[in-house]
Scaffold this motif. Structure first.
Motif, PDB file in Angstrom:
ATOM      1  N   THR A 111      45.039  16.610 -18.525  1.00  0.00           N
ATOM      2  CA  THR A 111      44.330  16.140 -17.336  1.00  0.00           C
ATOM      3  C   THR A 111      44.811  14.748 -16.977  1.00  0.00           C
ATOM      4  O   THR A 111      44.685  13.806 -17.757  1.00  0.00           O
ATOM      5  N   PHE A 112      45.364  14.630 -15.785  1.00  0.00           N
ATOM      6  CA  PHE A 112      45.862  13.335 -15.311  1.00  0.00           C
ATOM      7  C   PHE A 112      44.732  12.571 -14.618  1.00  0.00           C
ATOM      8  O   PHE A 112      43.855  13.179 -13.995  1.00  0.00           O
ATOM      9  N   PRO A 113      44.747  11.256 -14.705  1.00  0.00           N
ATOM     10  CA  PRO A 113      43.689  10.474 -14.051  1.00  0.00           C
ATOM     11  C   PRO A 113      43.820  10.532 -12.534  1.00  0.00           C
ATOM     12  O   PRO A 113      44.883  10.868 -12.003  1.00  0.00           O
ATOM     13  N   LYS A 114      42.726  10.204 -11.854  1.00  0.00           N
ATOM     14  CA  LYS A 114      42.789  10.100 -10.406  1.00  0.00           C
ATOM     15  C   LYS A 114      43.766   8.990 -10.028  1.00  0.00           C
ATOM     16  O   LYS A 114      43.894   7.999 -10.761  1.00  0.00           O
ATOM     17  N   PRO A 115      44.465   9.139  -8.906  1.00  0.00           N
ATOM     18  CA  PRO A 115      45.457   8.114  -8.522  1.00  0.00           C
ATOM     19  C   PRO A 115      44.896   6.700  -8.509  1.00  0.00           C
ATOM     20  O   PRO A 115      45.503   5.767  -9.023  1.00  0.00           O
TER      21      PRO A 115
END
Length: 323
Positions: free
Chosen positions: A310-314
């Motif tokens: 899961t990548f963080p929000k920009p």
């Protein structure tokens, strides 16, 4: 040793002496103490003070013995020695750091040297006409390459902040590249890989992201049965890119699941099959944490395993890195 003791407790001795003088003065001035004996009061005071400082001296003399010939009071001498020891330790730590960096550079140079014969072997494999023999050689070559690649990234993890380069990364292209690298292994085990990935990009380091995917995919292939299936899905959930890699392999026992990201932890199944090194998921987790990526795993024994990246929000990512 007695002079050192006196220097150490001089302020305390001075305090109780002044305090007793004040008490004597009060007894002399205040008519209410007219019947009190000065001699009695001072004898009692002297006896109590003597007992206390004698006890204190007996307790401290063994510790103070080594510092008896040094100037200054006991605490000052201890502080001075502490500073000297700290300076020596700092110098030793710095020396060890330089030694580690030197060995790291030597190891990285060795790994790069090993890549040359691996590349030559890959070219030679193209000339092998026996398809079965060629497939077996390719599989062993791939295992050797993955182990070498794992050690290379394990060494670079110590300085990952200096090694990474953050930019826009096409998720699908990285996945396809890593699948291609494992295709001979997948052919050997007759494993099908299903892709369900939307067109999307993330802010990350392409090389380290590829390394994380490589560790997860290689585990999925390693622990999948012959004829199994691996599914790779990527979705945008709550403004976050979530990549999920699922397999229907042997799974992980529930008691092993909380510890799969520990260094060198192979788990029950890994020990039974002797296939695990205990480093793949550990290194993937360390790299993910350095990239501010969340790596989670769910698994059921004999059913399969699902790993999510899961990548963080920009906006959150930019705030975290101070960009």
């Amino acid at each position: 040793m007695i002079p050192l003791f006196i220097r150490q407790y001089f302020s305390s001795i001075l305090f109780v002496t002044v305090l007793q003088l004040i008490i004597n003065l009060i007894i002399f001035v205040d008519k209410g103490f007219e019947g009190v004996s000065f001699f009695y009061v001072n004898i009692v005071w002297l006896a109590l003070v003597t007992v206390y400082f004698s006890w204190r001296f007996m307790k401290d003399r063994q510790t103070m013995k080594a510092y008896a010939k040094r100037k200054g009071n006991y605490m000052a001498v201890i502080h001075e020695e502490y500073e000297e020891q700290l300076a020596r330790r700092s110098a030793q730590v710095q020396e060890q750091k330089l030694l580690v960096l030197e060995r790291q550079d030597e190891f990285l140079a060795w790994v790069h040297e090993m890549k040359s014969p691996l590349t030559a072997m890959q070219l030679l494999m193209e000339k092998v006409e026996d398809s079965e023999l060629k497939e077996r050689i390719e599989n062993e070559w791939l295992r050797l390459y993955l182990l070498l690649d794992q050690q290379l990234h394990a060494t670079r993890l110590m300085t990952i902040e200096l090694d990474n380069r953050i930019g826009k990364v096409d998720v699908k292209s990285v996945i396809i590249q890593e699948i291609k690298a494992l295709r001979s292994w997948c052919f050997e085990k007759q494993i099908a890989i299903e892709l369900d990935i939307e067109k999307m990009t993330v802010q990350s380091d392409a090389k380290w992201f590829g390394f994380i995917v490589r560790q997860i995919l290689s585990n999925a292939v390693k622990y999948s049965d012959v004829g199994g299936e691996i599914r790779v899905l990527a979705r945008m959930i709550d403004e976050q890119v979530v990549l999920e890699i699922q397999d229907d392999g042997i799974g992980i026992k529930s008691e092993d699941l909380p510890r799969v990201f520990r260094k060198s932890y192979t788990g029950t199944i890994g020990r039974e099959t002797s296939a695990a090194t205990g480093m793949g998921l550990y290194l993937a987790k360390q790299a993910a944490d350095s990239l501010h990526v969340l790596l989670t795993i769910e698994s059921t024994e004999n059913i399969g395993t699902s790993v999510k990246i899961t990548f963080p929000k920009p906006n959150s990512y930019h705030k975290t890195l101070g960009m």
